[in-house]
Write a protein that holds these residues in place. Structure first.
Motif, PDB file in Angstrom:
ATOM      1  N   HIS A 125      23.572  28.440 -23.843  1.00 35.08           N
ATOM      2  CA  HIS A 125      23.656  29.707 -23.112  1.00 35.08           C
ATOM      3  C   HIS A 125      25.021  30.354 -23.269  1.00 35.08           C
ATOM      4  O   HIS A 125      25.130  31.586 -23.450  1.00 35.08           O
ATOM      5  CB  HIS A 125      23.350  29.465 -21.633  1.00 35.08           C
ATOM      6  N   GLN A 140      15.329  30.081 -21.185  1.00 35.36           N
ATOM      7  CA  GLN A 140      14.375  30.020 -20.087  1.00 35.36           C
ATOM      8  C   GLN A 140      13.339  28.925 -20.321  1.00 35.36           C
ATOM      9  O   GLN A 140      12.915  28.239 -19.388  1.00 35.36           O
ATOM     10  CB  GLN A 140      13.669  31.373 -19.934  1.00 35.36           C
ATOM     11  N   THR A 141      12.956  28.737 -21.583  1.00 39.34           N
ATOM     12  CA  THR A 141      12.005  27.676 -21.916  1.00 39.34           C
ATOM     13  C   THR A 141      12.592  26.308 -21.585  1.00 39.34           C
ATOM     14  O   THR A 141      11.902  25.429 -21.046  1.00 39.34           O
ATOM     15  CB  THR A 141      11.642  27.736 -23.409  1.00 39.34           C
ATOM     16  N   ASP A 143      14.959  25.803 -19.334  1.00 43.47           N
ATOM     17  CA  ASP A 143      15.028  25.748 -17.868  1.00 43.47           C
ATOM     18  C   ASP A 143      13.698  25.326 -17.265  1.00 43.47           C
ATOM     19  O   ASP A 143      13.642  24.506 -16.342  1.00 43.47           O
ATOM     20  CB  ASP A 143      15.427  27.121 -17.309  1.00 43.47           C
ATOM     21  N   ASP A 144      12.612  25.883 -17.799  1.00 48.49           N
ATOM     22  CA  ASP A 144      11.283  25.566 -17.272  1.00 48.49           C
ATOM     23  C   ASP A 144      10.948  24.084 -17.476  1.00 48.49           C
ATOM     24  O   ASP A 144      10.377  23.438 -16.584  1.00 48.49           O
ATOM     25  CB  ASP A 144      10.227  26.429 -17.959  1.00 48.49           C
TER      26      ASP A 144
END
Length: 287
Positions: A125, A140-141, A143-144
Motif C-alpha cells: 500500500h 482491498q482483496t 484486506d478482505d
C-alpha cells in the motif's frame, strides 16, 4: 466438555452396565423404571451436546484452514507481483521486503501469520506509486482475505465467551438430572434390597461413588493476555504461558487463544505461578 465431565460420562456407562446385571432385582421396584428412563434421557442429551461440540469444532477448524490458505496465497500473489516490479526498478531493498517464502507465513503462529500478511499489505500500500502493477483494488482483496481469517479466529473466542449462556448451563442441568436420578435409584435399592440383597446395593453404590467423587473436584480455567500490549484481542493473547499449582505440582500451558485449564483437583487454597519467557512471573493465591 472438560475432562471431569467426560469422566463422569464414563461413570454413567459403568452404572448402565451394573444396571444390566441387577435388573432382575429391580424389575418389581415401584418408580425405579422411571428413574432409569430419566437417567438415560439425560445421558443421551449429554451425548448429543458432546457430538455437537466436536462437530462445531471440526467445522471451524476446516474453515479456518481454508481461510488461512486463502489469506496467505492472496497476500503472496501480490507480494510476488510487487517484488518483480521493484527489481525491474532497481529497488532491491523493496524487492527483498516482498520476497518472503510461503513458509514465513505457514510456520508462524496464527496471530503472527496474520500480522505478517498485514505487514506485507502495508508495504504494498505504501508503495503503490512505484508498484504500478499492484492496484488499490488488490490491497482491498488482501484486506478482505485477512479479515475473513481474523473473524474465524475470533469465533472460538466468542464461543468461549458465550459458552455459559448457550451451552454450559444446559449441560450442567443434564448432569444434575442424571446424578439426581441415579441417587433416587440408589435410595430405592436401599429401601427395597438392603436386607435381602445387600450385595446388589453395594455394587450400585460402588458405581455411584465414581460420580460422587467427581463432584468433589474442581476446574481452573484461565485466559492469558499481554496487559501491556497495544494490540487488541486476539493479538494480545499469550500462547505458551505455563500455569502451575505449586502444592499439587499440576501444570498447564496456554494454547494459541491464550487459554489453559487444569481439572480434577480438590477445592482448597493453592499458590499459583504463571510463567512465560520474556514476561514477569505472576504469583497469586487461588481459593
Amino acid at each position: 466438555m472438560d475432562n471431569l465431565q467426560l469422566n463422569t460420562m464414563d461413570s454413567y456407562i459403568r452404572v448402565a452396565k451394573v444396571e444390566s446385571e441387577i435388573s432382575t432385582y429391580t424389575v418389581n421396584i415401584q418408580e425405579y423404571a422411571a428413574e432409569v428412563q430419566t437417567t438415560e434421557i439425560a445421558v443421551k442429551n449429554l451425548g448429543i451436546m458432546l457430538m455437537k461440540q466436536k462437530t462445531d469444532t471440526g467445522d471451524l477448524s476446516n474453515e479456518a484452514s481454508v481461510a488461512s490458505e486463502k489469506m496467505i496465497t492472496t497476500t503472496r500473489k501480490f507480494m510476488l507481483r510487487g517484488a518483480v516490479k521493484a527489481r525491474q526498478l532497481g529497488n532491491n531493498i523493496l524487492a527483498e521486503q516482498l520476497s518472503h517464502p510461503k513458509s514465513y507465513f505457514v510456520r508462524a503462529r496464527k496471530i503472527d501469520s496474520i500480522q505478517h500478511c498485514r505487514d506485507m499489505r502495508d508495504i504494498l500500500h505504501d508503495n503503490l506509486a512505484v508498484l504500478t502493477n499492484v492496484l488499490p483494488a488488490d490491497i482491498q482483496t488482501i484486506d478482505d482475505a485477512i479479515t475473513a481469517f481474523f473473524d474465524i479466529q475470533q469465533a472460538p473466542i466468542h464461543a468461549i465467551q458465550n459458552k455459559k449462556a448457550e451451552g454450559t448451563d444446559l449441560m450442567d442441568e443434564q448432569f444434575h438430572i442424571a446424578n439426581q436420578a441415579i441417587r433416587n435409584r440408589y435410595d430405592l435399592l436401599v429401601s427395597y434390597l438392603s436386607d435381602s440383597n445387600p450385595d446388589v446395593v453395594k455394587k450400585f453404590a460402588e458405581a455411584m461413588q465414581v460420580i460422587n467423587a467427581g463432584e468433589r473436584h474442581t476446574v481452573l480455567d484461565a485466559l492469558c493476555v499481554d496487559a501491556d500490549s497495544a494490540l487488541p484481542a486476539p493479538d494480545n493473547f499469550i500462547e505458551g504461558a505455563v500455569l502451575k499449582i505449586v502444592e499439587l505440582n499440576l501444570i498447564a500451558t496456554s494454547n494459541s487463544f491464550g487459554l489453559l485449564g487444569i481439572s480434577q483437583f480438590k477445592p482448597g487454597i493453592y499458590h499459583l505461578e504463571i510463567t512465560k519467557a520474556g514476561y514477569q512471573t505472576v504469583k497469586m493465591i487461588q481459593e
